[in-house]
Design a protein around this motif. Structure first.
Motif, PDB file in Angstrom:
ATOM      1  N   ASN A 129       0.788  -1.258  -0.051  1.00 51.24           N
ATOM      2  CA  ASN A 129      -0.076  -0.021   0.025  1.00 51.24           C
ATOM      3  C   ASN A 129       0.903   1.284  -0.004  1.00 51.24           C
ATOM      4  O   ASN A 129       0.272   2.368   0.085  1.00 51.24           O
ATOM      5  N   ASP A 224       0.264  -3.291   8.033  1.00 49.61           N
ATOM      6  CA  ASP A 224      -0.933  -3.312   6.829  1.00 49.61           C
ATOM      7  C   ASP A 224      -1.203  -4.690   6.563  1.00 49.61           C
ATOM      8  O   ASP A 224      -2.416  -4.774   6.066  1.00 49.61           O
ATOM      9  N   TRP A 228      -5.121  -5.320   6.244  1.00 51.75           N
ATOM     10  CA  TRP A 228      -5.781  -6.053   5.103  1.00 51.75           C
ATOM     11  C   TRP A 228      -6.657  -7.138   5.641  1.00 51.75           C
ATOM     12  O   TRP A 228      -7.853  -7.353   5.143  1.00 51.75           O
ATOM     13  N   PHE A 324     -10.024  -6.344   0.400  1.00 53.52           N
ATOM     14  CA  PHE A 324      -8.998  -5.711  -0.648  1.00 53.52           C
ATOM     15  C   PHE A 324      -8.572  -6.671  -1.840  1.00 53.52           C
ATOM     16  O   PHE A 324      -8.213  -7.725  -1.639  1.00 53.52           O
ATOM     17  N   GLY A 326      -5.804  -7.203  -3.879  1.00 53.83           N
ATOM     18  CA  GLY A 326      -4.316  -6.865  -4.151  1.00 53.83           C
ATOM     19  C   GLY A 326      -3.608  -7.373  -5.330  1.00 53.83           C
ATOM     20  O   GLY A 326      -4.306  -7.726  -6.207  1.00 53.83           O
ATOM     21  N   TYR A 398      -7.264  -1.407  -3.302  1.00 54.87           N
ATOM     22  CA  TYR A 398      -6.224  -1.422  -2.486  1.00 54.87           C
ATOM     23  C   TYR A 398      -5.020  -0.953  -3.216  1.00 54.87           C
ATOM     24  O   TYR A 398      -4.848  -1.320  -4.331  1.00 54.87           O
ATOM     25  N   PRO A 399      -4.364   0.003  -2.615  1.00 53.14           N
ATOM     26  CA  PRO A 399      -4.652   0.437  -1.365  1.00 53.14           C
ATOM     27  C   PRO A 399      -5.698   1.412  -1.143  1.00 53.14           C
ATOM     28  O   PRO A 399      -6.244   2.101  -2.611  1.00 53.14           O
ATOM     29  N   GLY A 403      -4.098   5.046  -1.663  1.00 52.17           N
ATOM     30  CA  GLY A 403      -2.894   5.274  -0.904  1.00 52.17           C
ATOM     31  C   GLY A 403      -2.923   6.548   0.194  1.00 52.17           C
ATOM     32  O   GLY A 403      -1.961   7.100   0.836  1.00 52.17           O
ATOM     33  N   ILE A 406      -2.997   5.721   4.276  1.00 51.30           N
ATOM     34  CA  ILE A 406      -1.810   4.814   4.936  1.00 51.30           C
ATOM     35  C   ILE A 406      -1.753   5.094   6.279  1.00 51.30           C
ATOM     36  O   ILE A 406      -1.556   4.076   7.049  1.00 51.30           O
ATOM     37  N   GLN A 409      -4.884   3.361   7.833  1.00 50.75           N
ATOM     38  CA  GLN A 409      -4.774   1.989   8.104  1.00 50.75           C
ATOM     39  C   GLN A 409      -4.050   1.646   9.229  1.00 50.75           C
ATOM     40  O   GLN A 409      -4.040   0.583   9.639  1.00 50.75           O
TER      41      GLN A 409
END
Lengths: 443, 307
Positions: A129, A224, A228, A324, A326, A398-399, A403, A406, A409
């Motif tokens: 992320n 992270d 997740w 998420f 990914g 995701y992220p 982002g 962050i 998160q």
């Protein structure tokens, strides 16, 4: 961080032609269609001619050079990266590819530190992320010129293409997400099925625990990876980073806190990343594991005949759940001197059918290419079915927020870990998490 | 006379010149250390100060840093995260110093008289002390796992798993004890050297006066060891305060933030969420505390030298 912060809510200068959420929705739809199509078509190997034209330079089988690739595939799944390289060197035999393992969470830090010295690898395989921070620090080189002349770019949904300032930087060839793995031997012995809703979970776990088995393994790390893992449970009660509802957070944290208190979830899960979670589950006395489709390959190699296993979608909550999406993207390093070779590596590996087949077979990554929609390996793999249904129904960006979330998160991950480890009560953690997300998430 | 006087008059000039040459020569030998300190200590420290008083994010990490003054440091110092990490740091330091020194003294007293067993034990202790913190930390992480050796041994005595590294606030104590365990060998070596230096006639006199071993320890040995205890205490304090590796590998500051100390908070802010200024501010405050302790140490050393 709860008080005034000079950096809080860094203004994002990211200018995206299409929002990340829209892009990911596209990816979800693309992969969902791919997964649900179900038709059988024979797979035709890709790789067009013998030469690749890249940004005005022609490279071919006689091209020489060295290509450094950073990856974070552990011993369990490093074969995937090795096979990518074999695929690449089959076409470019005189290129020396150096695979460099850099631990997942260390990759952004080392990449940014290397960029300060105007150094770094030629290619990154990275799907964390922190791509936004890496981009801002000048770690990546845009692949836009290569991408625009890439004949097969139409095969990729917008959602797997990462753009900064309207230029393409990274492309995910496949999608990864979490689901519920189960040990069928334990479930059969106990006489339960994988729970479909949050309400069913407690009953099923109680029966498993009564049989002397460990009900579930999941990631409780304050990183992270914890965020997740926590996200599906939080969103299932109505949480979002834009609306960090304290009640929703408390409901989710109460759930996981009870699992830890009753011994359904080992407390040491606060130390587990996804790899450690998998290692614990393969021991054979754990009924369920929340983990990703990338374990399909390692599971077939590690579990062997020890027990029978399967996958199911994660239980759903009363609200719309998010999981998420990914997956690793390929990026070219900003300071590469062999950008054409780096692009060729991208093309031959995670952008090609052959490369994506490796990912699919070795680690279960769901290919994002439209023309792989009908592959038998995707549509008939029972382990992938749960994941492909999740992509369609619950796939989330995701992220999150491209982002921008962050720091928020990180707050969620810490409080998730805190209730599992018993540092905080669910009520206190929910308040801290809600306040923390509000203070730290300023898109 | 004149000649002699003139000759005598030249002596100081010659010796000054030789002294200058000697100083220049010594200066060359000092150069590597100076370069090392300038590049690896002073320059990073200046950058740390500059970063803590500037607005630094991923956007401008390699460009100009807008000056924001001391406000950034003040803002960080008022956060709940900072307060929690500061309290954790104090607890951590107290445990590492207390247990490290007490353990070292106990071991030194036990191994005072020497012999093969003492030599072998000391060699083992030096080995464990010489191991990098990361390796020690990883080894102890496995040992303290609920399925690890420590809980397995406790299980033989029907003691339930303790969850050393994962339960509530216990992880901070567990990591501090492991860190103290690495302080013990060094403290043992220093204390044992000091014990071997004790004047035997004083100890003999105490025995002749009928003092029991405990009384000898309390009224003779400990007062004589006071300089070593002070120096070692300051060193252990500095070492414990800047400790990062054990927390990184054993708990990663968790569960939640239960074992997050100031150095780890600095790391998390700078390298987990990329708030470089905040991370630098926490590091600066930590460095200030360590510098203060180092000054105390230097003062103590000078005092001992004078004595």
């Amino acid at each position: 961080m709860s008080a005034a912060e000079p950096d809080a809510g860094l203004p994002l200068t990211l200018d995206r032609s299409v929002s990340r959420r829209e892009l990911l929705k596209g990816a979800a739809a693309g992969v969902g269609t791919l997964a649900l199509s179900g038709g059988l078509t024979s797979f035709i190997a890709a790789c067009g001619g013998n030469q690749t034209t890249t940004s005005g330079t022609t490279i071919g089988p006689n091209t020489t050079g060295t290509l450094t690739v950073w990856h974070y595939s552990s011993q369990q799944d490093v074969k995937t990266v090795q096979d990518y390289t074999a695929l690449f060197t089959k076409k470019y035999p005189k290129v020396d590819v150096k695979l460099v393992y850099v631990e997942f969470s260390e990759t952004p830090k080392r990449a940014i530190a290397a960029a300060a010295a105007k150094q770094g690898p030629d290619v990154f395989i990275y799907g964390g992320n922190e791509v936004n921070a890496m981009y801002k620090a000048g770690v990546f080189k845009s692949v836009d010129s290569y991408w625009q002349s890439f004949a097969e770019k139409g095969q990729f949904p917008d959602g797997v293409i990462t753009k900064f300032n309207n230029k393409v930087y990274g492309v995910k060839g496949y999608v990864n997400l979490t689901g519920l793995w189960y040990n069928k031997n334990i479930l059969d012995a106990v006489g339960v099925q994988p729970p479909k809703t949050f309400d069913e979970v407690a009953t099923v776990f109680a029966k498993v625990a009564a049989a002397g088995k460990v009900p579930i393994a999941l990631t409780g790390q304050p990183t992270d990876q914890g965020d997740w893992t926590a996200f599906p449970w939080l969103t299932g009660y109505g949480f979002s980073y834009k609306n960090p509802d304290q009640t929703a957070i408390e409901q989710a944290l109460t759930l996981v806190n009870e699992w830890a208190r009753k011994g359904y979830l080992p407390k040491e899960s606060v130390q587990w990343g996804q790899a450690e979670t998998f290692n614990r589950w393969v021991v054979g006395d754990v009924a369920f594991m929340e983990n990703g489709n990338w374990n399909i390959g390692p599971a077939s190699r590690t579990v062997g005949s020890k027990f029978t296993y399967g996958t199911a979608p994660l239980p759903t909550g009363p609200k719309s759940q998010g999981i998420f999406l990914g997956g690793e993207a390929l990026w070219i390093g900003a300071f590469t001197k062999v950008a054409d070779l780096a692009w060729a590596y991208m093309q031959e590996t995670l952008l090609s059918k052959d490369g994506l087949l490796i990912t699919l077979q070795e680690s279960g990554g769901i290919p994002a290419r439209h023309d792989m929609a009908n592959l038998t390996q995707v549509t008939s793999n029972p382990l992938l079915a749960a994941y492909t249904s999740e992509v369609k129904d619950h796939g989330a960006e995701y992220p999150p927020e491209g982002g921008a979330a962050i720091a928020a998160q990180s707050v969620i991950a810490q409080n998730w870990s805190a209730v599992i480890g018993g540092q905080k009560t669910p009520a206190q953690a929910a308040k801290d998490a809600s306040d923390g997300v509000k203070a730290n998430y300023k898109p | 006379m004149r000649t002699a006087a003139g000759a005598r008059a030249t002596f100081p000039a010659v010796s000054r010149s030789r002294a200058r040459l000697r100083v220049r020569g010594e200066g060359i030998f000092l150069l590597p250390a100076a370069v090392y300190l300038l590049t690896l200590a002073l320059y990073p420290f200046v950058e740390l100060v500059r970063m803590s008083v500037s607005q630094v994010t991923s956007d401008n990490i390699f460009r100009d840093w807008p000056f924001i003054g001391i406000n950034g440091v003040q803002a960080v110092a008022t956060t709940a995260d900072f307060h929690e990490a500061a309290v954790n740091s104090l607890m951590y330091v107290a445990l590492v110093v207390g247990v490290g020194l007490a353990g070292g003294l106990a071991a030194a007293l036990t191994l005072w008289r020497g012999g093969r067993v003492a030599g072998f034990t000391l060699a083992l202790m030096v080995f464990s002390w010489a191991l990098p913190g990361l390796i020690n930390g990883v080894a102890w992480r496995f040992l303290l796992d609920p399925r690890g050796m420590v809980d397995s041994i406790l299980g033989l005595f029907h003691i339930a798993p303790v969850y050393w590294l994962v339960d509530g606030h216990l992880p901070l104590i567990s990591v501090a004890l492991v860190n103290a365990w690495t302080v013990v060998p060094f403290a043992t070596l220093v204390f044992r050297a000091a014990l071997l230096d004790l004047p035997p006639e004083i100890l003999a006199a105490a025995e002749v006066d009928g003092a029991r071993p405990r009384q000898v320890l309390r009224h003779v040995v400990l007062p004589l060891l006071r300089p070593s205890i002070l120096v070692l205490g300051v060193l252990a304090l500095v070492y414990a305060f800047k400790s990062f590796d054990f927390i990184y590998v054993m708990t990663f500051g968790g569960p939640g933030t239960a074992s997050t100390t100031l150095p780890f908070l600095s790391y998390r802010l700078a390298f987990e969420i990329y708030r470089y200024s905040q991370g630098a501010s926490v590091a600066l405050i930590t460095v200030a505390i360590v510098l203060l302790l180092a000054l105390l140490y230097m003062r103590q050393v000078r005092r001992e030298e004078r004595a």
